[in-house]
Design an enzyme around this catalytic site. Structure first.
Site, short mmCIF file in Angstrom:
data_model
loop_
_atom_site.label_atom_id
_atom_site.label_comp_id
_atom_site.label_asym_id
_atom_site.label_seq_id
_atom_site.Cartn_x
_atom_site.Cartn_y
_atom_site.Cartn_z
N ARG A 128 26.27 -4.39 -35.55
CA ARG A 128 25.13 -3.55 -35.91
C ARG A 128 25.60 -2.24 -36.54
NH1 ARG A 128 23.13 -6.63 -31.76
NH2 ARG A 128 21.48 -7.99 -32.56
N ASP A 292 22.53 -17.33 -28.08
CA ASP A 292 21.36 -16.64 -27.57
C ASP A 292 20.31 -16.45 -28.65
OD1 ASP A 292 23.17 -14.78 -28.85
OD2 ASP A 292 21.82 -13.19 -28.19
N GLU A 293 19.07 -16.29 -28.22
CA GLU A 293 17.95 -15.89 -29.07
C GLU A 293 17.86 -16.74 -30.34
OE1 GLU A 293 17.62 -11.18 -27.77
OE2 GLU A 293 18.81 -11.71 -29.55
N TRP A 360 22.92 -12.47 -19.09
CA TRP A 360 22.40 -11.14 -19.44
C TRP A 360 20.98 -10.94 -18.96
CZ3 TRP A 360 18.37 -10.05 -22.97
CH2 TRP A 360 17.88 -11.14 -23.70
N TYR A 385 23.49 -2.83 -19.39
CA TYR A 385 23.25 -2.65 -20.82
C TYR A 385 23.21 -1.15 -21.12
CZ TYR A 385 22.51 -7.38 -22.63
OH TYR A 385 22.68 -8.67 -23.08
N PHE A 386 24.24 -0.69 -21.78
CA PHE A 386 24.38 0.75 -21.97
C PHE A 386 23.73 1.24 -23.26
CE2 PHE A 386 28.39 1.29 -19.11
CZ PHE A 386 27.63 0.92 -18.01
N ASP A 387 22.95 0.37 -23.92
CA ASP A 387 22.10 0.87 -25.01
C ASP A 387 20.80 1.44 -24.45
OD1 ASP A 387 21.61 -1.81 -24.28
OD2 ASP A 387 20.61 -2.26 -26.16
N TRP A 435 25.36 -2.43 -26.96
CA TRP A 435 24.77 -2.85 -28.24
C TRP A 435 24.53 -1.59 -29.06
CZ3 TRP A 435 25.24 -7.85 -28.90
CH2 TRP A 435 25.25 -8.68 -27.78
N THR A 436 24.76 -1.67 -30.37
CA THR A 436 24.86 -0.43 -31.15
C THR A 436 23.78 -0.27 -32.21
OG1 THR A 436 26.41 -1.45 -32.73
CG2 THR A 436 27.35 -0.37 -30.78
#
Length: 530
Positions: A128, A292-293, A360, A385-387, A435-436
């Protein structure tokens, strides 16, 4: 000390350690590398003596500091490296700077220590927003200080492909950049910065990163997320998509319907890319393949893919996805690597027995994966999740939601007491995810990771935070200062770290977790047998 050792006893006698001191014994290189600012020199006898004891585990060690100097006994190179990291934390904060000619007193102490978990990880999404090699090497150094040993690099997603391919060069020529990036918050009307963003690692960069990591007892886990999250790949090579149409590298966040084809040419394409990755990274026991997704609509609508699915004797597109991921895992196994997947791939069924699952969406699905015989690495949104912002405050920089605090991370139990012994034996460890989408630069990486990653380090090493964690963390921040880490202060962001975005669309992490748990239960009830 963070992480706090399993056994730590104070002794009456102390010793003095100076820059340029001598280190002797069996594992000298590991100790010297862990104490870079001290300019230690090898010798036949010295202030630090290191010996190998095969009866200890590879990462286990004993350390005694007293009137005879520092004595280290380690099961292997990693144990010696971690013993030296503990020794470093006995010294003043200034020892984390290069201090030529300095001398420090080492307090008398006896330490016996070994990790609870073998997988102690951090995940960095470089798809990202791209972070150059120097930032990855710096993160490895910080992980080593905290005895973290798995660096999960998310190398491909809809918004960018981040590694050179000599076999398929349009991946790094076309798929590695986008013309602009969305700047508005989730659920707001889209606004963009109109600034091109991109970058990629050469295969030589990856080889250097992997070697640098191995020297510091860190394993790089590359991720190529398939078959979904494929917009960037299909911008470069649309012929490997389910429809054959060209996609654009996405400039916005969220789930895309872009999906790779499951047909044999796509499998061959991906296996070639895996060969390039493995060739660059060298000793890489794990490759993350995502899963995923995934939006399967294009598979279901394709007559060619439907015919192929039926030729394999598979009844649904979900079963075809399971077959596709297993085929990739088989190819990795032939090359000596284990596949790692997100939990949706487990829910779809049909995984190889040795595939590692990252749950997750919560430890509930993690328990089901463990009960089914899969090793798991604890990665739940809450609290890893550190976002998500560290506080529900308008002063916090833009985040996907709020709040995951240091205390939340410190309270996490990766091995719940109500799990069976067989289920607990399947827990390899713990990993925090960054996640960025809303992390545009290295300063924000520091802010998001630290000091929450300090709590991850202790939970992953000890299985839980030990007594006095809060006081020890406050003391540890001085080391982060000396290392140049722009962490989030415990009292809140500094003036230049603050941002006051519109908060429309902000979500609460506990609401997200409740919905994810509901989704995994619904998916489990309809899981096909493959």
């Amino acid at each position: 000390m963070i992480p706090r050792p399993e056994l730590l006893h104070d002794l009456s006698a102390a010793c003095v350690l100076s820059t340029g001191a001598t280190v002797s014994g069996d594992l000298v290189d590991a100790v010297r590398l862990a104490l870079p600012g001290l300019d230690l020199r090898p010798g036949d006898s010295g202030e630090i003596d290191v010996r190998r004891d095969p009866s200890l585990g590879e990462e286990a060690y004993r350390l005694t500091a007293g009137s005879r100097g520092v004595e280290i006994t380690a099961g292997g190179r990693a144990g010696a490296f971690y013993a030296a990291q503990s020794l470093h934390q006995l010294l003043p904060d200034v020892s984390y700077r290069f201090s030529s000619g300095a001398s420090w007193e080492v307090p008398g102490v006896r330490i016996e220590d070994a990790p609870r978990f073998t997988w102690r990880g951090l995940h960095l999404d470089v798809a990202r927003h791209f972070f150059p090699k120097r930032e990855v090497l710096r993160l490895i150094d910080l992980m080593a200080v905290h005895k973290l040993n798995r660096l999960h690099l998310h190398l491909a997603d809809d918004q960018g492909w981040r590694v050179e391919s000599r076999a398929y060069p349009r991946l790094h020529e076309v798929a590695s950049h986008r013309p602009r990036t969305v700047t508005s918050h989730y659920r707001e009307a889209a606004t963009y910065d109109d600034v091109p963003h991109g970058g990629h690692y050469s295969l030589d960069d990856l080889a250097e990163i992997a070697a640098y990591a191995r020297a510091r007892c860190v394993t790089v886990v590359p991720e190529i997320d398939v078959p979904g999250h494929a917009s960037a790949i299909l911008a470069a090579y649309p012929e490997f998509g389910a429809t054959g149409e060209r996609h654009e590298v996405l400039d916005r966040w969220g789930i895309s319907p872009a999906i790779l084809s499951p047909l044999p040419p796509t499998v061959e394409f991906l296996v070639t890319l895996f060969d390039e990755l493995l060739g660059a990274l060298g000793e890489t026991p794990y490759v993350h393949i995502g899963g995923d997704e995934v939006v399967l609509d294009h598979w279901a609508a394709s007559a060619e893919i439907t015919a192929y699915r039926e030729s394999l004797g598979l009844a649904t597109a979900n079963e075809l996805q399971a077959w596709f991921l297993r085929r990739l895992a088989d190819a990795l196994a032939e090359r000596g690597a284990r596949a790692v997947v997100w939990d949706e791939a487990f829910v779809s069924g049909g995984l190889r027995d040795d595939t590692i699952v990252m749950p997750w969406r919560g430890m509930g699905v993690g328990r089901r994966a463990a009960a089914a015989g899969h090793d798991v690495v604890a990665t739940p949104v809450f609290p890893l999740y550190f976002d998500y912002a560290e506080a529900a405050s308008p002063d916090e920089p833009m985040a996907i939601g709020d709040a995951i605090t240091v205390d939340d991370v410190a309270a996490f139990d990766p091995a719940p007491g109500d799990w069976s012994d067989a289920e607990l034996a399947r827990v390899l460890g713990v990993q925090a995810q960054l996640w960025t989408e809303r992390v545009p630069d290295a300063r924000t990486v520091d802010y998001r990771l630290w000091p929450r990653a300090c709590a991850v380090a202790e939970v992953a090493w000890a299985g839980r935070t030990r007594d006095g964690f809060g006081e020890r963390l406050a003391r540890h921040l001085g080391r982060l200062d000396a290392l140049g880490v722009e962490y989030r202060p415990l009292a809140g962001p500094l003036p230049w770290q603050r941002r006051r975005p519109h908060r429309t669309g902000q979500v609460r992490v506990r609401d997200t977790m409740a919905r994810l748990e509901e989704m995994t239960h619904d998916a489990e009830s309809t899981r096909p047998s493959v």
